[in-house]
Design an enzyme around this catalytic site. Structure first.
Site, PDB file in Angstrom:
ATOM      1  N   HIS A  52      29.231   8.113  53.479  1.00 39.55           N
ATOM      2  CA  HIS A  52      29.034   9.557  53.670  1.00 39.55           C
ATOM      3  C   HIS A  52      27.557   9.855  53.856  1.00 39.55           C
ATOM      4  O   HIS A  52      26.707   8.969  53.723  1.00 39.55           O
ATOM      5  CB  HIS A  52      29.666  10.371  52.538  1.00 39.55           C
ATOM      6  CG  HIS A  52      29.001  10.254  51.208  1.00 39.55           C
ATOM      7  ND1 HIS A  52      28.985   9.095  50.470  1.00 39.55           N
ATOM      8  CD2 HIS A  52      28.311  11.169  50.460  1.00 39.55           C
ATOM      9  CE1 HIS A  52      28.335   9.300  49.336  1.00 39.55           C
ATOM     10  NE2 HIS A  52      27.907  10.553  49.301  1.00 39.55           N
ATOM     11  N   HIS A  54      25.090  11.680  52.401  1.00 40.16           N
ATOM     12  CA  HIS A  54      24.054  12.050  51.437  1.00 40.16           C
ATOM     13  C   HIS A  54      22.854  11.089  51.484  1.00 40.16           C
ATOM     14  O   HIS A  54      23.003   9.893  51.722  1.00 40.16           O
ATOM     15  CB  HIS A  54      24.629  12.110  50.018  1.00 40.16           C
ATOM     16  CG  HIS A  54      25.470  13.333  49.790  1.00 40.16           C
ATOM     17  ND1 HIS A  54      26.420  13.404  48.808  1.00 40.16           N
ATOM     18  CD2 HIS A  54      25.499  14.524  50.434  1.00 40.16           C
ATOM     19  CE1 HIS A  54      26.998  14.608  48.838  1.00 40.16           C
ATOM     20  NE2 HIS A  54      26.461  15.299  49.827  1.00 40.16           N
ATOM     21  N   ASP A  56      20.969   9.696  49.309  1.00 37.69           N
ATOM     22  CA  ASP A  56      20.904   8.492  48.464  1.00 37.69           C
ATOM     23  C   ASP A  56      21.821   7.383  48.987  1.00 37.69           C
ATOM     24  O   ASP A  56      21.869   6.294  48.423  1.00 37.69           O
ATOM     25  CB  ASP A  56      21.212   8.822  46.987  1.00 37.69           C
ATOM     26  CG  ASP A  56      22.606   9.363  46.760  1.00 37.69           C
ATOM     27  OD1 ASP A  56      23.036  10.259  47.506  1.00 37.69           O
ATOM     28  OD2 ASP A  56      23.276   8.890  45.820  1.00 37.69           O
ATOM     29  N   HIS A  57      22.523   7.650  50.107  1.00 41.14           N
ATOM     30  CA  HIS A  57      23.383   6.640  50.730  1.00 41.14           C
ATOM     31  C   HIS A  57      22.889   6.210  52.106  1.00 41.14           C
ATOM     32  O   HIS A  57      23.248   5.131  52.567  1.00 41.14           O
ATOM     33  CB  HIS A  57      24.828   7.159  50.812  1.00 41.14           C
ATOM     34  CG  HIS A  57      25.398   7.427  49.450  1.00 41.14           C
ATOM     35  ND1 HIS A  57      26.359   6.643  48.861  1.00 41.14           N
ATOM     36  CD2 HIS A  57      25.087   8.374  48.527  1.00 41.14           C
ATOM     37  CE1 HIS A  57      26.617   7.095  47.650  1.00 41.14           C
ATOM     38  NE2 HIS A  57      25.860   8.162  47.421  1.00 41.14           N
ATOM     39  N   HIS A 108      34.352  14.967  48.193  1.00 39.05           N
ATOM     40  CA  HIS A 108      32.918  14.976  47.838  1.00 39.05           C
ATOM     41  C   HIS A 108      32.124  15.496  49.033  1.00 39.05           C
ATOM     42  O   HIS A 108      31.317  16.414  48.903  1.00 39.05           O
ATOM     43  CB  HIS A 108      32.504  13.563  47.445  1.00 39.05           C
ATOM     44  CG  HIS A 108      31.053  13.411  47.110  1.00 39.05           C
ATOM     45  ND1 HIS A 108      30.478  13.978  46.004  1.00 39.05           N
ATOM     46  CD2 HIS A 108      30.057  12.744  47.741  1.00 39.05           C
ATOM     47  CE1 HIS A 108      29.190  13.666  45.975  1.00 39.05           C
ATOM     48  NE2 HIS A 108      28.903  12.914  47.032  1.00 39.05           N
ATOM     49  N   ASP A 130      30.982   7.882  46.801  1.00 37.16           N
ATOM     50  CA  ASP A 130      30.982   8.849  45.698  1.00 37.16           C
ATOM     51  C   ASP A 130      32.336   9.547  45.548  1.00 37.16           C
ATOM     52  O   ASP A 130      32.394  10.698  45.095  1.00 37.16           O
ATOM     53  CB  ASP A 130      29.900   9.919  45.925  1.00 37.16           C
ATOM     54  CG  ASP A 130      28.494   9.378  45.746  1.00 37.16           C
ATOM     55  OD1 ASP A 130      28.332   8.218  45.317  1.00 37.16           O
ATOM     56  OD2 ASP A 130      27.544  10.133  46.039  1.00 37.16           O
ATOM     57  N   HIS A 168      27.650   4.679  41.991  1.00 39.90           N
ATOM     58  CA  HIS A 168      26.792   5.096  40.872  1.00 39.90           C
ATOM     59  C   HIS A 168      27.279   4.504  39.549  1.00 39.90           C
ATOM     60  O   HIS A 168      28.484   4.364  39.328  1.00 39.90           O
ATOM     61  CB  HIS A 168      26.773   6.629  40.720  1.00 39.90           C
ATOM     62  CG  HIS A 168      26.080   7.339  41.846  1.00 39.90           C
ATOM     63  ND1 HIS A 168      24.734   7.635  41.828  1.00 39.90           N
ATOM     64  CD2 HIS A 168      26.553   7.797  43.026  1.00 39.90           C
ATOM     65  CE1 HIS A 168      24.407   8.266  42.950  1.00 39.90           C
ATOM     66  NE2 HIS A 168      25.491   8.384  43.700  1.00 39.90           N
TER      67      HIS A 168
HETATM   68 FE    FE Z   1      25.556   9.344  45.722  1.00 31.96          FE
HETATM   69 ZN    ZN Z   2      27.112  11.654  47.507  1.00 34.08          ZN
END
Ligand code: FE
Ligand code: ZN
Length: 257
Positions: A52, A54, A56-57, A108, A130, A168
């Protein structure tokens, strides 16, 4: 093959699977730990799998792609800068000789996907970003409770032995909440002790397994009478309405400290 969670940021894992020569990485939010690991282990990166959009990905995506020339696979319905092969429900990708099947898991984010493979001698593999965490699930930033429940149902239907590679390390805080929902769940209490031991030794609690998650994760258990009763006590959710039960548990978790 070896499955390695590379720690990144506060609590992310960037999953690497490799055979000693070639590797894949999932959701390279940061390029540095990925490039360092590949160099140390002498690995050629064959592919990057993205779940996805985001930061942090995907924060390290362009740098890892440029440094390695790896093929990139990602969700067809999210704005992720290419070049990449855009995948949706039922699409397949062969990486490291393994056949990965794409599962749409909106909730998400709206276009979130997961990757499932029958895997190698270590068992089936799920890279779920996530969407599913051990003992929990992702926050609903772009989707509805009904969508997330359907997404989690499709993951819960995978084989019990499936290794669940979540993005995570949220397990201990998720389990504290899960215990508030189901104080009488013995399997949950035992799993919490096990995970506390792992963290005390500085080890990841992941990968989890689908079979264990079905026993302990309240977000896969909204049809269990004890979970429905807890949801009803929280906000009056009707036990007959599984989406309302799920939504209540998700809301409760958002507020839980
Ligand atoms: Fe994340
Ligand atoms: Zn995420």
């Amino acid at each position: 093959m070896k499955l390695v969670p590379l720690p990144a940021f506060q609590d992310n894992y960037l999953w690497v699977l490799h055979d000693g020569h070639r590797a894949l990485v999932v959701d390279p939010g940061d390029a540095r730990p990925v490039l360092d690991f590949l160099a140390q282990a002498g690995l050629q990166l064959e592919a990057i799998l993205v779940t996805h959009h985001h930061a942090d990905h995907i924060g390290g995506l362009a740098q890892v792609r440029e440094a390695t020339g790896a093929a990139v696979y990602g969700p067809s319905r999210e704005a992720i800068p290419g070049p990449l092969q855009r995948l949706a429900q039922g699409d397949r990708a062969t990486v490291l000789g393994l056949d990965f099947r794409v599962i749409d898991v909106p909730g998400h984010t709206a276009g979130h996907i997961a990757y499932f493979s029958d895997g190698d001698e270590g068992g089936p593999l799920l890279f779920c970003g996530d969407t599913l965490f051990s003992g929990g699930c992702g926050r609903l930033f772009e989707g509805t409770p009904a969508q997330m429940l359907a997404s989690l149902d499709s993951l819960a239907a995978l084989p019990d032995a499936t290794r669940v590679c979540c993005a995570h390390e949220y397990t201990l805080s998720n389990l504290r909440f899960a215990r508030a929902v189901e104080p009488g769940n013995e399997a949950l209490a035992a799993y919490q002790r096990h995970c506390e031991d792992l963290r005390a030794r500085g080890e990841p609690t992941l990968p989890a397994t689908i079979g264990e998650e079905r026993r302990i994760n309240p977000f896969l258990r909204s049809r269990e009478p004890a979970v429905a009763a807890a949801a009803r006590a929280f906000n009056g959710a009707s036990a007959e309405d599984e989406v309302a039960v799920f939504a209540a548990i998700r809301q409760w978790k958002n507020e839980f400290r």
